[in-house]
Design a protein around this motif. Structure first.
Motif, PDB file in Angstrom:
ATOM      1  N   GLY A 150      -5.997  -6.049   7.748  1.00  0.00           N
ATOM      2  CA  GLY A 150      -5.914  -6.254   9.212  1.00  0.00           C
ATOM      3  C   GLY A 150      -4.806  -6.167   9.872  1.00  0.00           C
ATOM      4  N   THR A 151      -3.828  -5.247   9.466  1.00  0.00           N
ATOM      5  CA  THR A 151      -2.667  -4.651  10.036  1.00  0.00           C
ATOM      6  C   THR A 151      -2.854  -3.993  11.467  1.00  0.00           C
ATOM      7  OG1 THR A 151      -2.240  -2.753   8.659  1.00  0.00           O
ATOM      8  CG2 THR A 151      -1.291  -5.009   7.947  1.00  0.00           C
ATOM      9  N   GLY A 152      -4.002  -3.129  11.291  1.00  0.00           N
ATOM     10  CA  GLY A 152      -4.275  -2.131  12.380  1.00  0.00           C
ATOM     11  C   GLY A 152      -3.689  -0.990  12.317  1.00  0.00           C
ATOM     12  N   LEU A 153      -2.910  -0.599  11.240  1.00  0.00           N
ATOM     13  CA  LEU A 153      -2.372   0.548  10.735  1.00  0.00           C
ATOM     14  C   LEU A 153      -3.811   1.501  10.235  1.00  0.00           C
ATOM     15  CD1 LEU A 153       0.655  -0.236   8.570  1.00  0.00           C
ATOM     16  CD2 LEU A 153       0.630   0.478  11.045  1.00  0.00           C
ATOM     17  N   ASN A 154      -3.533   2.713  10.604  1.00  0.00           N
ATOM     18  CA  ASN A 154      -4.568   4.043  10.605  1.00  0.00           C
ATOM     19  C   ASN A 154      -4.783   3.662   8.870  1.00  0.00           C
ATOM     20  OD1 ASN A 154      -5.516   6.708   9.648  1.00  0.00           O
ATOM     21  ND2 ASN A 154      -6.311   6.458  11.738  1.00  0.00           N
ATOM     22  N   GLU A 155      -5.923   3.683   8.204  1.00  0.00           N
ATOM     23  CA  GLU A 155      -6.149   3.595   6.919  1.00  0.00           C
ATOM     24  C   GLU A 155      -5.974   4.794   6.429  1.00  0.00           C
ATOM     25  OE1 GLU A 155      -8.488   2.462   8.864  1.00  0.00           O
ATOM     26  OE2 GLU A 155      -8.942   0.385   8.652  1.00  0.00           O
ATOM     27  N   TYR A 156      -6.328   5.934   6.921  1.00  0.00           N
ATOM     28  CA  TYR A 156      -6.274   7.316   6.206  1.00  0.00           C
ATOM     29  C   TYR A 156      -4.628   7.776   6.302  1.00  0.00           C
ATOM     30  CZ  TYR A 156     -11.269   7.739   6.172  1.00  0.00           C
ATOM     31  OH  TYR A 156     -12.749   7.559   5.956  1.00  0.00           O
ATOM     32  N   MET A 157      -4.016   7.364   7.341  1.00  0.00           N
ATOM     33  CA  MET A 157      -2.829   7.725   7.519  1.00  0.00           C
ATOM     34  C   MET A 157      -1.998   7.117   6.225  1.00  0.00           C
ATOM     35  SD  MET A 157      -0.638   9.931   8.607  1.00  0.00           S
ATOM     36  CE  MET A 157      -1.422  10.695  10.099  1.00  0.00           C
ATOM     37  N   SER A 158      -2.030   6.004   6.141  1.00  0.00           N
ATOM     38  CA  SER A 158      -1.131   5.122   5.383  1.00  0.00           C
ATOM     39  C   SER A 158      -1.789   5.685   4.065  1.00  0.00           C
ATOM     40  CB  SER A 158      -1.949   3.459   5.401  1.00  0.00           C
ATOM     41  OG  SER A 158      -1.557   3.080   6.696  1.00  0.00           O
ATOM     42  N   PRO A 166       2.447  -4.557   3.963  1.00  0.00           N
ATOM     43  CA  PRO A 166       1.291  -4.204   2.904  1.00  0.00           C
ATOM     44  C   PRO A 166       1.541  -2.939   2.680  1.00  0.00           C
ATOM     45  CG  PRO A 166       0.132  -5.453   4.596  1.00  0.00           C
ATOM     46  CD  PRO A 166       1.665  -5.367   4.951  1.00  0.00           C
ATOM     47  N   LEU A 167       1.831  -1.760   3.733  1.00  0.00           N
ATOM     48  CA  LEU A 167       2.244  -0.472   3.436  1.00  0.00           C
ATOM     49  C   LEU A 167       3.467  -0.269   2.462  1.00  0.00           C
ATOM     50  CD1 LEU A 167       1.777   2.618   3.791  1.00  0.00           C
ATOM     51  CD2 LEU A 167       3.109   2.506   5.853  1.00  0.00           C
ATOM     52  N   LEU A 168       4.580  -1.234   2.600  1.00  0.00           N
ATOM     53  CA  LEU A 168       5.772  -1.173   1.959  1.00  0.00           C
ATOM     54  C   LEU A 168       5.602  -1.723   0.404  1.00  0.00           C
ATOM     55  CD1 LEU A 168       8.689  -0.740   1.753  1.00  0.00           C
ATOM     56  CD2 LEU A 168       9.120  -3.187   2.357  1.00  0.00           C
ATOM     57  N   SER A 169       4.685  -2.540   0.371  1.00  0.00           N
ATOM     58  CA  SER A 169       4.546  -3.026  -0.963  1.00  0.00           C
ATOM     59  C   SER A 169       3.468  -1.932  -2.070  1.00  0.00           C
ATOM     60  CB  SER A 169       3.678  -4.368  -1.010  1.00  0.00           C
ATOM     61  OG  SER A 169       4.364  -5.349  -0.172  1.00  0.00           O
ATOM     62  N   LEU A 170       2.684  -1.507  -1.128  1.00  0.00           N
ATOM     63  CA  LEU A 170       1.693  -0.486  -1.914  1.00  0.00           C
ATOM     64  C   LEU A 170       2.591   0.703  -2.162  1.00  0.00           C
ATOM     65  CD1 LEU A 170      -2.206  -0.481  -0.913  1.00  0.00           C
ATOM     66  CD2 LEU A 170      -1.064  -1.275  -3.161  1.00  0.00           C
ATOM     67  N   THR A 171       3.201   1.340  -1.213  1.00  0.00           N
ATOM     68  CA  THR A 171       4.199   2.243  -1.580  1.00  0.00           C
ATOM     69  C   THR A 171       4.894   2.283  -2.704  1.00  0.00           C
ATOM     70  OG1 THR A 171       3.955   2.948   0.763  1.00  0.00           O
ATOM     71  CG2 THR A 171       5.623   4.113  -0.406  1.00  0.00           C
ATOM     72  N   THR A 172       5.960   1.093  -2.712  1.00  0.00           N
ATOM     73  CA  THR A 172       6.825   0.671  -3.753  1.00  0.00           C
ATOM     74  C   THR A 172       5.872   0.651  -5.124  1.00  0.00           C
ATOM     75  OG1 THR A 172       8.017  -0.412  -2.180  1.00  0.00           O
ATOM     76  CG2 THR A 172       8.358  -0.869  -4.579  1.00  0.00           C
ATOM     77  N   TYR A 173       4.740   0.090  -4.947  1.00  0.00           N
ATOM     78  CA  TYR A 173       3.952   0.005  -6.362  1.00  0.00           C
ATOM     79  C   TYR A 173       3.479   1.296  -6.910  1.00  0.00           C
ATOM     80  CZ  TYR A 173      -0.388  -0.694  -8.855  1.00  0.00           C
ATOM     81  OH  TYR A 173      -1.260  -0.690  -9.919  1.00  0.00           O
ATOM     82  N   VAL A 174       3.066   2.100  -5.935  1.00  0.00           N
ATOM     83  CA  VAL A 174       2.737   3.599  -6.377  1.00  0.00           C
ATOM     84  C   VAL A 174       3.728   4.349  -6.744  1.00  0.00           C
ATOM     85  CG1 VAL A 174       1.533   5.591  -5.782  1.00  0.00           C
ATOM     86  CG2 VAL A 174       0.609   3.536  -5.249  1.00  0.00           C
ATOM     87  N   VAL A 175       4.784   4.264  -5.979  1.00  0.00           N
ATOM     88  CA  VAL A 175       6.147   5.008  -6.354  1.00  0.00           C
ATOM     89  C   VAL A 175       6.573   4.647  -7.756  1.00  0.00           C
ATOM     90  CG1 VAL A 175       8.539   5.491  -5.753  1.00  0.00           C
ATOM     91  CG2 VAL A 175       6.809   5.717  -3.993  1.00  0.00           C
ATOM     92  N   SER A 176       6.696   3.416  -8.105  1.00  0.00           N
ATOM     93  CA  SER A 176       7.043   2.940  -9.191  1.00  0.00           C
ATOM     94  C   SER A 176       6.424   3.169 -10.470  1.00  0.00           C
ATOM     95  CB  SER A 176       7.342   1.287  -9.163  1.00  0.00           C
ATOM     96  OG  SER A 176       8.072   0.682  -8.086  1.00  0.00           O
ATOM     97  N   TYR A 177       5.180   3.237 -10.276  1.00  0.00           N
ATOM     98  CA  TYR A 177       4.192   3.839 -11.465  1.00  0.00           C
ATOM     99  C   TYR A 177       4.326   5.296 -11.639  1.00  0.00           C
ATOM    100  CZ  TYR A 177      -0.074   4.682 -13.983  1.00  0.00           C
ATOM    101  OH  TYR A 177      -1.029   5.147 -15.088  1.00  0.00           O
ATOM    102  N   SER A 178       4.930   5.819 -10.599  1.00  0.00           N
ATOM    103  CA  SER A 178       4.632   7.467 -10.566  1.00  0.00           C
ATOM    104  C   SER A 178       6.152   7.954 -11.383  1.00  0.00           C
ATOM    105  CB  SER A 178       4.348   8.062  -9.363  1.00  0.00           C
ATOM    106  OG  SER A 178       3.313   7.801  -8.933  1.00  0.00           O
ATOM    107  N   VAL A 179       7.169   6.991 -11.296  1.00  0.00           N
ATOM    108  CA  VAL A 179       8.437   7.235 -11.643  1.00  0.00           C
ATOM    109  C   VAL A 179       8.546   7.000 -13.068  1.00  0.00           C
ATOM    110  CG1 VAL A 179      10.869   6.626 -11.521  1.00  0.00           C
ATOM    111  CG2 VAL A 179       9.586   7.063  -9.541  1.00  0.00           C
ATOM    112  N   GLY A 180       7.927   6.160 -13.716  1.00  0.00           N
ATOM    113  CA  GLY A 180       7.838   5.680 -15.227  1.00  0.00           C
ATOM    114  C   GLY A 180       6.483   5.868 -15.865  1.00  0.00           C
TER     115      GLY A 180
END
Length: 506
Positions: free
Chosen positions: A306-314, A378-392
């Motif tokens: 519900g943040t209003g950010l564009n879902e596809y761009m995020s 939300p964007l920061l949390s999910l980005t950090t999550y996916v980046v962390s998985y992809s690093v290790g």
């Protein structure tokens, strides 16, 4: 006396091979003769990972488009869940299929054969007229993409030198990230049907790339195809091919009774069970970290914030950051080590998922509306999550399978572990929306965070470091002496073995 394996034609044969090599791979000519073939072989195999990334994340961008299609507007939530999760059931079947093919037909040939029905499965989705056709296409694309998760790491580990094996092995997960970003971008521009049509090109490209590289020399010697192994080694190892094949062939001949599966009693021993259990444990933590359902429902997850950010761009931002993290992993895996990256990954995912769950908790306490001033979380949390998985956890998980599994059960164990992993993934993906509906978003993401914390502790105490170790040294960690003989032959430096007598007969 039987003529030596390397007769008077050796020089001309190698020269012809190198001449052909220069024609096909001029764009890689700056690298060493053998190394550039190793890089190209890894690229060809790891394109299967790119295809897998597309298959995995296709529902994230296809489902919103499908719901707008006049022919599918009546599609139910349950049917959408099946479209998202059935790919994991297909990957379960990929375990036995990949395990059989990799030993029956070889590493390279298996990928060549399977790329054809892979393309046809995408065609089935493109031409789908009903829900059943889409579901069948998803099942088959999951199965054929999943075979590459079995075969590609084995093939890459066997054809690459120990100095670059970590880099090439870690690139498998990087290519998954490339595939995910690719379908995210395509999905923001075209319909679900056109997305499927474009995806057909990937298995076609895989087929033609594999035509340019030879089979794994280890497999060829294992099945007694010594002349083909000599030609393959002349491409992969160049100047070192002569001695390497003599040693490899001699040791295989002496230990041919130990290369197979062996007796049941020998399989259920510590040197076999410990590395297999470690790989299983890492695969399990990959699954219960929650990445698969999060990638499958990324667009819908961002909509629910519900943040209003564009879902596809995020979603595209996350895909781009995932690729950057994968590149970092490839560059540092040989410097920092596998174990460190696994622990760093799990620890960072705990923080990211906890903060994401916190956002949904605060949202629920705020009457279901966005907490003031927290639209960035939300964007920061999910980005950090996916980046962390992809690093290790992502790249190192696939790399460790190729490194730890003993040679004589590599095909069988790799296929079994892959099937179990994707069965778990199917269960987690199917339960994802049920957990959210029953207990709420916050509980769901906190549950994933607790699993990541458990993974951190388990890796700290149970996973050995393999950085800088040859396959021989890794097997010696588990006291698997019978594996060391064949692997020592594969990886011994020719300069260290000049004094050894030439193997004169087969």
């Amino acid at each position: 006396m039987t003529p030596t394996l390397f007769g008077s034609q050796q020089g001309s044969t190698v020269e012809e091979s190198e001449s052909e090599h220069r024609i096909h791979f001029g764009f890689l000519h700056a690298m060493g003769t053998g190394r550039r073939i190793q890089y190209l072989a890894a690229l060809a195999a790891n394109m299967g990972a790119l295809a897998f990334g597309i298959v995995l994340s296709y529902p994230a961008v296809a489902l919103p488009s499908l719901r707008e299609d006049p022919d599918f507007r009546g599609i139910t939530t349950n049917e959408q869940s099946w479209i998202g999760s059935i790919v994991s059931l297909g990957a379960v079947a990929a375990g036995p299929l990949g395990g059989f093919a990799v030993e029956k037909f070889g590493r390279r040939k298996s990928m060549l054969i399977l790329s054809v029905p892979f393309a046809l499965a995408w065609m089935l989705i493109y031409t789908a007229q009903n829900f059943a056709m889409i579901l069948a296409g998803r099942l088959f694309t999951g199965m054929f993409a999943g075979t590459f998760a079995v075969i590609a790491p084995i093939f890459t580990a066997e054809v690459s030198d120990s100095e670059i094996r970590g880099l090439l092995g870690a690139s498998f997960d990087l290519m998954i990230s490339v595939g995910i970003l690719f379908i995210y971008i395509v999905g923001g521009l075209v319909s679900w049907r056109t997305q499927a049509l474009i995806s057909i090109s990937v298995p076609v490209l895989i087929f033609f790339l594999l035509l340019l590289v030879p089979e794994s020399p280890t497999y060829l010697v294992k099945v007694g195809k010594f002349e083909e192994a000599r030609k393959a080694l002349s491409r992969y190892k160049a100047d070192g091919a002569h001695n390497e094949l003599e040693l490899l062939t001699g040791n295989v001949a002496k230990n041919q009774n130990e290369i197979g599966f062996g007796s049941v009693k020998n399989v259920f021993t510590r040197p076999i069970l410990v590395p297999v259990s470690i790989v299983f444990m890492i695969y399990m933590f990959q699954v219960i970290s929650g990445l698969d359902p999060i990638l499958i429902y990324t667009v819908d997850i961002f909509h629910s914030t519900g943040t209003g950010l564009n879902e596809y761009m995020s979603t595209i931002i996350i895909g781009g950051m995932q690729i950057m993290a994968g590149i970092v992993a490839v560059l540092i895996v040989e410097k920092t080590g596998r174990r460190f990256l696994l622990m760093l990954s799990e620890g960072a995912m705990v923080l990211a998922l906890s903060s994401f769950g916190l956002y949904f908790y605060l949202k629920s306490q705020n009457g279901g509306t966005q907490p003031a001033g927290m639209d960035w979380l939300p964007l920061l949390s999910l980005t950090t999550y996916v980046v962390s998985y992809s690093v290790g956890l992502g790249p190192v998980g696939y790399l460790i399978m190729g490194e730890l599994l003993p040679l004589r059960i590599k095909g069988f164990a790799g296929s079994a572990l892959t099937s179990i992993k994707w069965l778990m993934s199917f269960v987690v993906t199917m339960l994802f929306q049920l957990i959210i509906e029953s207990w709420g978003d916050a509980v769901c993401y906190w549950l994933f965070a607790s699993f990541c914390l458990t993974g951190f502790v388990a890796i700290l105490f149970l996973v050995p470091e393999t950085k800088g170790k040859s396959l021989v040294e890794i097997q010696q960690i588990f006291n698997l002496q019978e594996e060391s003989c064949i692997l020592q032959a594969k990886e011994s430096s020719p300069l260290e073995n000049k004094s050894r007598n030439s193997y004169q007969s087969i």
